[in-house]
Design a protein around this motif. Structure first.
Motif, PDB file in Angstrom:
ATOM      1  N   GLU A 561      42.735  36.089  36.401  1.00  0.00           N
ATOM      2  CA  GLU A 561      42.978  36.874  37.606  1.00  0.00           C
ATOM      3  C   GLU A 561      42.703  38.346  37.371  1.00  0.00           C
ATOM      4  N   LEU A 562      43.156  38.883  36.249  1.00  0.00           N
ATOM      5  CA  LEU A 562      42.971  40.307  35.970  1.00  0.00           C
ATOM      6  C   LEU A 562      41.500  40.665  35.808  1.00  0.00           C
ATOM      7  N   LEU A 563      40.697  39.739  35.282  1.00  0.00           N
ATOM      8  CA  LEU A 563      39.266  40.007  35.150  1.00  0.00           C
ATOM      9  C   LEU A 563      38.589  40.114  36.512  1.00  0.00           C
ATOM     10  N   LEU A 564      39.205  39.563  37.531  1.00  0.00           N
ATOM     11  CA  LEU A 564      38.689  39.719  38.891  1.00  0.00           C
ATOM     12  C   LEU A 564      39.168  41.012  39.527  1.00  0.00           C
ATOM     13  N   HIS A 565      40.016  41.749  38.804  1.00  0.00           N
ATOM     14  CA  HIS A 565      40.542  43.017  39.320  1.00  0.00           C
ATOM     15  C   HIS A 565      40.196  44.177  38.397  1.00  0.00           C
ATOM     16  N   ILE A 566      39.130  44.040  37.610  1.00  0.00           N
ATOM     17  CA  ILE A 566      38.702  45.149  36.751  1.00  0.00           C
ATOM     18  C   ILE A 566      38.434  46.376  37.625  1.00  0.00           C
ATOM     19  N   ALA A 567      38.699  47.551  37.062  1.00  0.00           N
ATOM     20  CA  ALA A 567      38.509  48.829  37.769  1.00  0.00           C
ATOM     21  C   ALA A 567      39.555  49.029  38.853  1.00  0.00           C
ATOM     22  N   SER A 568      40.725  48.434  38.694  1.00  0.00           N
ATOM     23  CA  SER A 568      41.821  48.642  39.641  1.00  0.00           C
ATOM     24  C   SER A 568      43.102  48.902  38.850  1.00  0.00           C
ATOM     25  N   LEU A 569      44.169  49.256  39.567  1.00  0.00           N
ATOM     26  CA  LEU A 569      45.447  49.483  38.902  1.00  0.00           C
ATOM     27  C   LEU A 569      45.925  48.237  38.170  1.00  0.00           C
ATOM     28  N   GLN A 578      50.030  41.249  42.932  1.00  0.00           N
ATOM     29  CA  GLN A 578      51.133  40.796  43.767  1.00  0.00           C
ATOM     30  C   GLN A 578      52.479  41.321  43.276  1.00  0.00           C
ATOM     31  N   THR A 579      52.544  41.745  42.016  1.00  0.00           N
ATOM     32  CA  THR A 579      53.808  42.226  41.475  1.00  0.00           C
ATOM     33  C   THR A 579      54.135  43.653  41.901  1.00  0.00           C
ATOM     34  N   PHE A 580      53.146  44.408  42.394  1.00  0.00           N
ATOM     35  CA  PHE A 580      53.435  45.789  42.791  1.00  0.00           C
ATOM     36  C   PHE A 580      52.780  46.198  44.109  1.00  0.00           C
ATOM     37  N   ILE A 581      52.021  45.294  44.750  1.00  0.00           N
ATOM     38  CA  ILE A 581      51.442  45.589  46.067  1.00  0.00           C
ATOM     39  C   ILE A 581      51.883  44.488  47.021  1.00  0.00           C
ATOM     40  N   HIS A 582      52.608  44.865  48.029  1.00  0.00           N
ATOM     41  CA  HIS A 582      53.158  43.888  48.968  1.00  0.00           C
ATOM     42  C   HIS A 582      52.026  43.231  49.761  1.00  0.00           C
ATOM     43  N   HIS A 583      52.088  41.929  49.889  1.00  0.00           N
ATOM     44  CA  HIS A 583      51.122  41.143  50.661  1.00  0.00           C
ATOM     45  C   HIS A 583      49.697  41.232  50.109  1.00  0.00           C
ATOM     46  N   SER A 584      49.552  41.536  48.832  1.00  0.00           N
ATOM     47  CA  SER A 584      48.212  41.549  48.244  1.00  0.00           C
ATOM     48  C   SER A 584      47.685  40.123  48.132  1.00  0.00           C
ATOM     49  N   LYS A 585      46.415  39.948  48.454  1.00  0.00           N
ATOM     50  CA  LYS A 585      45.817  38.620  48.407  1.00  0.00           C
ATOM     51  C   LYS A 585      45.484  38.245  46.958  1.00  0.00           C
TER      52      LYS A 585
END
Length: 647
Positions: A561-569, A578-585
């Motif tokens: 999952e984190l590899l799909l979110h590279i370059a993000s917080l 999902q642990t720090f952004i409400h309603h994140s997909k």
């Protein structure tokens, strides 16, 4: 002249008088000056809302600079005075049809910021016309305005066909318009609970081609949108990765990292191992280049690199030296580099890594030294061939008698003993010489474990444990648990030496402490020893599984999952969004015929079923129109709660 002169507290009456002055001012110079004072006061936090009517009257002046300031004022105070904001609607509508494209775009953009129902209703028709405007600047502004409007009224955007109009803009001749349309569709998809963006190969290829003419922000938007494409045929992922690869040489770090993310995503759909290795080699130079930026960018790059090398160890395998710490690196960069050095260490480069770590262990920064000492011990556990050299290095550090160095060394030596039993017991005597320096719970627990584990080889093990037991009731739970187990081990191995200590410790553990874990363990030991000493010996002295550095690796599902979110917080925190952004997909790999490994749904743990939105109209599952946008129901939901944007 500097604008600093405007940042002085102004009186409302004086500003109103200057705005309504009847003096001739053909160039509107005085009104510009007054409006600058009002905006400056507004910026400083002074309440200028009482001038609302007077500022609105200035909207009629056909000067772009004045309109910008008036619109900024309206955005700031429209929430507190929604009834007054309605008075500006006629001018907004008029400006949306102005001959100057900058004014048309400014009007649409400002209306999109004002979340007042009547203003939103008045925005619909002008926005629809601006999406088809002849000027690309107006079209790209209108595209972003649709995304803003969606945040205010989702049903309105879906029912009035704005998503279809955004879809049409993907075929626009201007790359900036395409980028903004993609950004708007992606934002809508991310914010919606029931809409998913899906690109087909034709659209994806055109978006990749448009990258060459976009600004750096436009390139980032388009690259991010490419994550919505799921390769279905052999060669799709390889082709797109090759087309995206030039973005790795971009000067902007956001473009580089986003391109890395997309390529790593496409690697999951590559079937040829040599292609994957080739792409991994292409990722190394741009990641190394990022480390030549400032410390903040370095840290972001390092946190992302730490994720990448866990999934693709071929990346940066031969670039160890770029992660060696510099004397002027901030501590957060040094710690991140140390972790990557450990990850990249192997039998061929371990000598130079160990040499660096020994040097770091003599620095003055306590946190850095602790991490370096612990890394030496972890190297011994990871690479068996270097265990002797790591032990020698740790013993040298212990001889320095530096308190925190000694304690960290004892903690990692405990792990080395567990990894290589009966090999390095010769150093126990040296460790016991430093008992008086132990004041940290982890170090105490580690030393107590060593004493208990080798109680039969340490002549005065009972005396050493008795010294620790003086403060048993005041110690942290971690130390108490270690003392309880070590005392029982002593009794089993040397009954005579431990017979006086065990009853005392068991009584404390079961009667005088509040921690349930400690009490339960005490009761278990007591019953084992009192009923079946043989069983107690089998349990307490059982062969422990050898430890491994594999336990340091991230959970595979989380890493995916984190590899799909590279370059993000998310990739910096190493936590799911999902642990720090409400309603994140949530994001996960979508199955396809070329997905190169089995992927399980993170919620149901069942293979994900791929829903083909276009299968009812043609065998390929995609409309013959490459920019077709279908909204269809998924599953058994007959209320249209789940919508798929099939582009």
């Amino acid at each position: 002249m500097s604008d600093a002169k405007y940042f002085q507290r102004g009186k409302i009456q004086e500003l109103r008088a200057e705005l309504n002055s009847d003096k001739k001012d053909r160039q509107h110079t005085k009104k510009k000056t007054v409006l600058k004072k009002i905006v400056a006061n507004m910026t400083m936090g002074n309440d200028m809302s009482s001038l609302f009517q007077d500022v609105i009257n200035c909207m009629q002046i056909p000067v772009l600079e004045i309109k910008k300031m008036v619109y900024l004022y309206l955005i700031n105070y429209s929430r507190t005075k929604p009834d007054m904001a309605v008075m500006a609607i006629p001018t907004f509508v008029k400006d949306a049809e102005d001959q100057n494209p900058l004014i048309r775009a400014l009007a649409i953009r400002t209306m999109g910021y004002i979340n007042v129902e009547k203003v939103v209703d008045a925005l619909i028709d002008p926005l629809r016309h601006c999406l088809r405007d002849q000027d690309p600047y107006v079209r790209k502004t209108a595209a972003i305005t649709v995304a803003k409007l969606y945040m205010y009224d989702r049903l309105l955007v879906e029912s009035d066909g704005f998503i279809d109009m955004l879809r049409d803009l993907l075929a626009d001749s201007n790359p900036t318009v395409v980028a903004n349309a993609v950004a708007a569709l992606t934002e809508i998809s991310e914010r919606s609970d029931n809409i998913q963006l899906k690109l087909n190969m034709n659209v994806t290829t055109k978006l990749v081609v448009a990258l060459n003419e976009c600004s750096e922000w436009g390139q980032t938007y388009i690259l991010e949108a490419l994550m919505s494409f799921v390769p279905q045929d052999v060669g799709d992922a390889e082709l797109l990765s090759e087309l995206i690869a030039p973005r790795l040489q971009h000067a902007n770090s956001s473009v580089v990292l986003t391109a890395v993310k997309v390529i790593i995503y496409f690697m999951n759909y590559m079937t040829k191992e040599d292609e994957i290795i080739s792409m991994c080699r292409k990722l190394s130079p741009p990641l190394v280049t990022l480390l030549s930026n400032g410390p903040e960018v370095q840290y972001v790059a390092l946190r992302n690199i730490l994720l990448i090398i866990q999934r693709r160890p071929e990346v940066l395998r031969n670039d160890m030296k770029v992660f060696f710490c510099k004397y002027n690196d901030p501590i957060y960069v040094k710690l991140a580099k140390l972790e990557i050095m450990f990850r990249l260490a192997n039998a061929t480069n371990v000598d130079q890594v160990l040499s660096e770590l020994k040097e770091y262990a003599t620095e003055v920064d306590v946190d850095f030294v602790r991490k370096a000492v612990r890394s030496i011990g972890r190297l011994a556990v990871k690479i068996e061939q270097t265990a002797d050299r790591c032990i020698a290095a740790l013993m040298e550090l212990i001889q320095t008698k530096v308190n925190y160095v000694v304690q960290e060394a004892i903690v990692v030596i405990k792990d080395i003993f567990r990894k290589y039993p009966n090999q390095y017991e010769r150093i126990i005597g040296t460790l016991c010489e430093n008992l008086d320096n132990l004041d940290e719970p982890e170090a105490k627990a580690a030393m107590i474990w060593i004493i208990g584990q080798y109680a039969d080889r340490i002549e005065n093990s009972d005396v050493l444990l008795d010294d620790f037991l003086y403060t048993f009731l005041d110690e942290p739970v971690e130390v108490q648990l270690a003392l309880l187990t070590a005392t029982v081990k002593l009794f089993i191995k040397r009954p005579t030496a431990g017979k006086d200590l065990v009853p005392k410790v068991l009584k404390w553990a079961t009667e005088d402490v509040d921690n349930p874990d400690l009490r339960d363990r005490g009761y278990i030991y007591w019953r084992l020893l009192s009923t079946d000493p043989t069983a107690a010996k089998a349990v307490v002295l059982s062969e422990k599984p050898r430890i491994s550095t594999e336990t340091d690796n991230m959970e595979p599902a989380l890493l995916d999952e984190l590899l799909l979110h590279i370059a993000s917080l998310s990739s910096i925190y190493h936590k799911s969004p999902q642990t720090f952004i409400h309603h994140s997909k949530p994001r996960f790999l979508i199955p396809s015929p070329v997905l190169n490994r089995q992927y399980q749904d993170p919620i149901t743990s069942l293979p994900v079923q791929n829903v083909d939105a276009g299968s009812s109209r043609n065998p390929g599952g995609l409309d013959s129109n490459p920019y077709a946008l279908d909204i269809v129901n998924l599953g058994n939901n007959t209320n249209g709660d789940n919508l798929l944007l099939d582009l």
